[in-house]
Structure formats: structure tokens, C-alpha cells
Design a protein around this motif. Structure first.
Motif, short mmCIF file in Angstrom:
data_model
loop_
_atom_site.label_atom_id
_atom_site.label_comp_id
_atom_site.label_asym_id
_atom_site.label_seq_id
_atom_site.Cartn_x
_atom_site.Cartn_y
_atom_site.Cartn_z
N GLN A 1 0.83 -1.21 0.00
CA GLN A 1 0.00 0.00 0.00
C GLN A 1 0.86 1.26 0.00
OE1 GLN A 1 -3.43 0.37 -0.36
NE2 GLN A 1 -2.73 2.47 -0.68
N ALA A 2 1.92 1.25 0.78
CA ALA A 2 2.83 2.41 0.82
C ALA A 2 3.47 2.63 -0.55
CB ALA A 2 3.90 2.22 1.89
N LEU A 3 3.82 1.54 -1.22
CA LEU A 3 4.39 1.65 -2.57
C LEU A 3 3.36 2.24 -3.53
CD1 LEU A 3 6.71 1.08 -4.57
CD2 LEU A 3 5.71 -1.21 -4.88
N ALA A 4 2.12 1.75 -3.46
CA ALA A 4 1.07 2.28 -4.32
C ALA A 4 0.85 3.77 -4.06
CB ALA A 4 -0.23 1.51 -4.11
N ASP A 5 0.88 4.17 -2.79
CA ASP A 5 0.70 5.58 -2.44
C ASP A 5 1.82 6.44 -3.02
OD1 ASP A 5 -1.55 4.82 -1.00
OD2 ASP A 5 -0.58 5.04 0.97
N GLU A 6 3.05 5.97 -2.88
CA GLU A 6 4.19 6.75 -3.38
C GLU A 6 4.22 6.80 -4.91
OE1 GLU A 6 5.69 8.82 -1.63
OE2 GLU A 6 5.03 8.06 0.31
N LEU A 7 3.80 5.72 -5.56
CA LEU A 7 3.69 5.73 -7.02
C LEU A 7 2.65 6.77 -7.46
CD1 LEU A 7 3.90 1.92 -7.77
CD2 LEU A 7 5.52 3.66 -8.56
N ALA A 8 1.53 6.85 -6.74
CA ALA A 8 0.50 7.84 -7.06
C ALA A 8 1.03 9.26 -6.85
CB ALA A 8 -0.74 7.60 -6.20
N ASP A 9 1.77 9.46 -5.76
CA ASP A 9 2.35 10.78 -5.51
C ASP A 9 3.32 11.16 -6.62
OD1 ASP A 9 0.89 10.67 -3.17
OD2 ASP A 9 2.65 10.55 -1.84
N MET A 10 4.13 10.21 -7.06
CA MET A 10 5.09 10.47 -8.12
C MET A 10 4.37 10.78 -9.43
SD MET A 10 8.39 10.60 -8.08
CE MET A 10 8.93 11.64 -9.42
N GLU A 11 3.33 10.02 -9.72
CA GLU A 11 2.55 10.28 -10.93
C GLU A 11 1.96 11.69 -10.90
OE1 GLU A 11 -1.25 8.33 -13.32
OE2 GLU A 11 -0.38 7.27 -11.62
N ALA A 12 1.47 12.11 -9.75
CA ALA A 12 0.90 13.45 -9.62
C ALA A 12 1.95 14.53 -9.84
CB ALA A 12 0.26 13.61 -8.24
N VAL A 13 3.12 14.38 -9.24
CA VAL A 13 4.15 15.41 -9.40
C VAL A 13 4.67 15.44 -10.84
CG1 VAL A 13 6.29 14.21 -8.70
CG2 VAL A 13 5.97 16.60 -8.12
N ILE A 14 4.72 14.29 -11.49
CA ILE A 14 5.14 14.26 -12.90
C ILE A 14 4.13 15.02 -13.76
CG2 ILE A 14 5.39 12.75 -14.92
CD1 ILE A 14 6.69 10.69 -12.95
N GLY A 15 2.85 14.78 -13.51
CA GLY A 15 1.82 15.51 -14.26
C GLY A 15 1.90 17.00 -14.03
N TRP A 16 2.11 17.39 -12.78
CA TRP A 16 2.22 18.81 -12.43
C TRP A 16 3.40 19.45 -13.15
CZ3 TRP A 16 4.77 20.79 -7.44
CH2 TRP A 16 4.62 22.17 -7.31
N ILE A 17 4.56 18.83 -13.06
CA ILE A 17 5.75 19.42 -13.68
C ILE A 17 5.65 19.42 -15.20
CG2 ILE A 17 8.22 19.00 -14.09
CD1 ILE A 17 8.54 18.57 -11.15
N THR A 18 5.07 18.37 -15.75
CA THR A 18 4.88 18.32 -17.21
C THR A 18 4.04 19.51 -17.67
OG1 THR A 18 5.05 15.91 -17.19
CG2 THR A 18 4.01 16.90 -19.11
N ASP A 19 2.95 19.79 -16.94
CA ASP A 19 2.11 20.94 -17.26
C ASP A 19 2.83 22.26 -17.00
OD1 ASP A 19 0.07 19.20 -17.93
OD2 ASP A 19 -1.06 19.51 -16.06
N LEU A 20 3.43 22.37 -15.82
CA LEU A 20 4.08 23.61 -15.41
C LEU A 20 5.19 24.02 -16.37
CD1 LEU A 20 4.56 25.81 -13.18
CD2 LEU A 20 6.20 24.21 -12.17
N LEU A 21 6.02 23.06 -16.75
CA LEU A 21 7.17 23.37 -17.60
C LEU A 21 6.87 23.25 -19.08
CD1 LEU A 21 10.01 21.71 -15.49
CD2 LEU A 21 9.07 24.03 -15.35
N LYS A 22 5.60 22.98 -19.39
CA LYS A 22 5.15 22.88 -20.78
C LYS A 22 6.01 21.87 -21.56
CE LYS A 22 3.29 27.55 -20.73
NZ LYS A 22 3.32 27.70 -19.32
N ILE A 23 6.22 20.72 -20.94
CA ILE A 23 6.97 19.65 -21.59
C ILE A 23 6.10 19.05 -22.67
CG2 ILE A 23 7.94 17.34 -21.21
CD1 ILE A 23 8.86 18.39 -18.44
N ASP A 24 6.66 18.82 -23.82
CA ASP A 24 5.92 18.26 -24.95
C ASP A 24 5.40 16.87 -24.57
OD1 ASP A 24 4.97 17.24 -27.34
OD2 ASP A 24 6.87 17.39 -28.41
N ILE A 25 4.10 16.79 -24.36
CA ILE A 25 3.50 15.56 -23.85
C ILE A 25 3.61 14.42 -24.85
CG2 ILE A 25 1.12 15.99 -24.57
CD1 ILE A 25 2.19 14.61 -21.16
#
Length: 109
Positions: A60-84
Motif C-alpha cells: 500500500q505504501a508503494l502504491a501511495d508513493e507511485l500515485a504521488d510520483m505520478e501526480a508530481v510528474i503531471g504537475w511538472i509536465t504541465d508547469l514546464l510545458k513539456i511536450d506531452i
């Protein structure tokens, strides 16, 4: 400059000047560290073990941290306008490679 080449041995580094970008990158590093920590714990203790302090299952802790990482990746991708499209193409290639590697591991005696 170093004697081996014309590249200076030391260069001036300055922090990222944009506060939002700076903090987002810091948060990404923090989340990556947390994911690394739980991945190591799962390797050492096993997925089905639990944190002795919190009682939270490693899986469960692994699943939680994977979700957190996925969220931060999405945020940074949007913020830095990375070519999706480029981002997704690389992720697809990486996923395909991991799937091939998994098959090799499963076939190994």
C-alpha cells in the motif's frame, strides 16, 4: 581551466530563479526520494510486510508513493510545458523495454 581540455573545472551554478519551478523541482526530488525509500523497503522486507511503526502494508505504501510520483510528474509536465507527445513516446518505449526485460527475467532459470 583544466590542463586536459579547455572546459573550466569549476563553473558558476545559480539556483532556478523562478520560485514555482524551483519548488516544483524540489517537490519532485522529495517524492522521488520517498518512492526510492519504499521500493528499497519492499525489496528488503517484502511486499507483504508492514511498516512496524505505522502498520501500513509495504504494498500500500508503494502504491501511495507511485500515485504521488505520478501526480508530481503531471504537475511538472504541465508547469514546464513539456511536450506531452514526446514525453509519452519515451514512456511507451521505456514500458515496452521493461515488458521485454520482464519476459527475459521470467524465462531465466
Amino acid at each position: 581551466m583544466s590542463k586536459e581540455n579547455s572546459v573550466p573545472a569549476i563553473t558558476l551554478w545559480l539556483p532556478e530563479p523562478d520560485i514555482v519551478t524551483h519548488q516544483a523541482l524540489g517537490k519532485a526530488a522529495e517524492e522521488a526520494s520517498e518512492l526510492s525509500k519504499i521500493a528499497a523497503r519492499c525489496m528488503i522486507q517484502g511486499l507483504d510486510a508492514s511498516d512496524p511503526k505505522s502498520g501500513i502494508a509495504n504494498r500500500q505504501a508503494l502504491a501511495d508513493e507511485l500515485a504521488d510520483m505520478e501526480a508530481v510528474i503531471g504537475w511538472i509536465t504541465d508547469l514546464l510545458k513539456i511536450d506531452i507527445e514526446t514525453h509519452n513516446a519515451r514512456a511507451d518505449r521505456k514500458y515496452t523495454g521493461f515488458a521485454e526485460w520482464q519476459k527475459m527475467l521470467e524465462a531465466h532459470p
